[in-house]
Motif scaffolding. Structure first.
Motif, mmCIF file in Angstrom:
data_model
loop_
_atom_site.group_PDB
_atom_site.id
_atom_site.type_symbol
_atom_site.label_atom_id
_atom_site.label_comp_id
_atom_site.label_asym_id
_atom_site.label_seq_id
_atom_site.Cartn_x
_atom_site.Cartn_y
_atom_site.Cartn_z
ATOM 1 N N LEU A 114 -11.772 1.550 -0.191
ATOM 2 C CA LEU A 114 -11.107 2.778 0.303
ATOM 3 C C LEU A 114 -10.482 2.589 1.684
ATOM 4 O O LEU A 114 -9.590 3.331 2.068
ATOM 5 C CB LEU A 114 -12.096 3.953 0.331
ATOM 6 N N ASN A 115 -10.949 1.579 2.423
ATOM 7 C CA ASN A 115 -10.352 1.319 3.738
ATOM 8 C C ASN A 115 -9.018 0.600 3.652
ATOM 9 O O ASN A 115 -8.327 0.441 4.650
ATOM 10 C CB ASN A 115 -11.301 0.479 4.602
ATOM 11 N N LYS A 116 -8.677 0.132 2.456
ATOM 12 C CA LYS A 116 -7.457 -0.683 2.334
ATOM 13 C C LYS A 116 -6.390 -0.047 1.456
ATOM 14 O O LYS A 116 -5.305 -0.603 1.319
ATOM 15 C CB LYS A 116 -7.823 -2.060 1.763
ATOM 16 N N GLN A 172 -3.097 5.618 2.450
ATOM 17 C CA GLN A 172 -3.618 6.895 2.969
ATOM 18 C C GLN A 172 -3.406 8.073 2.017
ATOM 19 O O GLN A 172 -4.289 8.883 1.822
ATOM 20 C CB GLN A 172 -2.904 7.222 4.298
ATOM 21 N N HIS A 173 -2.200 8.160 1.435
ATOM 22 C CA HIS A 173 -1.866 9.367 0.656
ATOM 23 C C HIS A 173 -2.753 9.514 -0.578
ATOM 24 O O HIS A 173 -2.911 10.612 -1.106
ATOM 25 C CB HIS A 173 -0.384 9.374 0.263
ATOM 26 N N ALA A 195 -0.768 -5.849 -1.536
ATOM 27 C CA ALA A 195 0.512 -6.381 -1.053
ATOM 28 C C ALA A 195 1.170 -5.395 -0.090
ATOM 29 O O ALA A 195 1.886 -5.786 0.825
ATOM 30 C CB ALA A 195 1.430 -6.680 -2.235
ATOM 31 N N SER A 196 0.949 -4.120 -0.319
ATOM 32 C CA SER A 196 1.415 -3.096 0.635
ATOM 33 C C SER A 196 0.358 -2.003 0.703
ATOM 34 O O SER A 196 -0.349 -1.746 -0.274
ATOM 35 C CB SER A 196 2.750 -2.504 0.176
ATOM 36 N N GLN A 197 0.262 -1.363 1.862
ATOM 37 C CA GLN A 197 -0.688 -0.254 1.969
ATOM 38 C C GLN A 197 0.075 1.066 2.141
ATOM 39 O O GLN A 197 -0.480 2.066 2.572
ATOM 40 C CB GLN A 197 -1.657 -0.494 3.125
#
Lengths: 270, 270
Positions: free
Chosen positions: B25-27, B30-31, B244-246
């Motif tokens: 959940l930390n990675k 956000q949305h 690959a993207s957050q």
């Protein structure tokens, strides 16, 4: 919990009994099956009936995971119940986990922090970085599989690695790991003659000993060769106690069986 | 699923990519944290974006257990989603379990029957009777840890047991077990030079290969030494693809990374 507190509890209760809470819905009394959470009701009754005779409880996670989410809820309720009602009791998540470092950290969080067990069993095959994340949790214990009580223990554990049995290599190597003072070891009672050798490597570490009773190990033999000056033994019994009766009187019968073991232990502690 | 069906899928998709669904959940973006089940929403988006490029998905159970009951619900929803929407895809419960016989049976029930994974990873330390209950489940696979991708693999796995490395002993011994045709093995990509030796013992068994990417293993090296006539490889990537993207575009970026690997694999399969 510290090992000193554990040893104090052992001397107070005159017992080093660990009760395995391995609940199988096919084996518990019929009348419990109508309750909302039969697994928890069963555990609660066993705990209420035996908490003055046992120093540790050990739910094996397999028996909870086998019931999916419901099982996980029962496990959570069980550990919360023990921690609230009997905080002096040592709790063991018998999970036999172990994975690469960042993954083992997740298991350590799950069992030692969130569920707040005092300890968790861990498999050694993946080596140092798979175990150290468990060892890093303060005031908690990692119980490493060394020599297990099953037949398969002879497949690899007793094989000679560079001139020494694998289980001995595991114990010796693990002593070099960071926070190794938080280690305990699983050593099966079915192999009592091995305890002498093991005590040469780890004179005072606590050993969790399955295999007394149903699997044929002898309590007196284990104590003869395995007991240390701080006792250093937790003798586990699961089926022999919790399934002593499958009737309404299951918890009284479980107490009777636990009492027999506690009385044997009291004699030995003298 | 049979290995023949798995190989057919590999040739259809021109890919032997396994995507590790290790959700932290930390990675994750956000949305997603505002949704009811962020872990499942994340997995669903990754699966929707990559299912034509991957032949297998592998959730590691540690990442779900770390969130307790909520995590277990996310795991259940994830496996059900894959099995319903993409029944051709091979699913792996990366659980690294293993216990005495009656207990391993409970784990086998949990992962292979109730959750209906096609396979589960199992640790070999406790030997034959700890693994056979998994092997007994029809049309399912047991993926035994042989040589893992982490540093700790050198603690015991590569040590010499009666003149042969432990991981080789594990592979050779396991071939004698009942229903051994249901075995696959974990062999880390970080040790590509070992594949030649392993292929001498098990010429056609499927190998689940972690360690390409984040852990430094080379895809071409692994294929050079490890590929069999039925391909026989499942190359796992977790973090390199799913993180690959957050940002909002995480699933498109994951697809881009998966596509790169699939294209490399397509070249190799030619």
């Amino acid at each position: 919990m510290t090992t000193q507190q554990l040893t104090e509890q052992i001397h107070q209760k005159k017992s080093f009994l660990c009760i395995g809470l391995d609940v199988d819905l096919n084996k518990i009394p019929q009348h419990l099956l109508n309750t909302e959470d039969p697994i928890f009701e069963f555990n609660k009754a066993i705990i209420d009936a035996t908490h003055d005779l046992a120093v540790a409880y050990k739910p094996n996670t397999a028996f909870y995971e086998a019931y999916g989410i419901k099982g996980w809820i029962s496990l959570e309720k069980t550990i919360h119940y023990i921690n609230e009602k009997h905080p002096e009791i040592f709790t063991i998540a018998d999970a036999k986990r172990g994975d690469i470092g960042n993954t083992s950290s997740m298991y350590a969080k799950a069992f030692l922090e969130d569920l707040a067990f005092d300890s968790v069993t861990v498999a050694p095959y993946m080596g140092k970085d798979s175990v150290e994340p468990f060892l890093a949790v303060k005031d908690k214990f990692t119980i490493l599989l060394a020599l297990t009580s099953n037949e398969g223990a002879f497949d690899f554990q007793t094989k000679s690695v560079d001139g020494k049995e694998l289980y001995k290599q595991v114990i010796e190597t693990s002593k070099q790991w960071k926070n190794s003072e938080n280690l305990m070891y699983v050593v099966g009672a079915t192999k009592a003659e091995y305890f002498t050798e093991i005590r040469k490597i780890i004179p005072t570490s606590f050993l969790l000993v399955p295999g007394v009773g149903a699997q044929g190990g002898s309590l007196s033999e284990v104590c003869k060769y395995g007991m240390s000056e701080n006792v250093g033994l937790l003798i586990n019994s699961s089926r022999g106690i919790i399934y002593a009766s499958q009737q309404q009187d299951f918890s009284e019968k479980a107490r009777e069986e636990a009492l027999k073991m506690q009385q044997e232990m009291e004699q030995i502690l003298k």
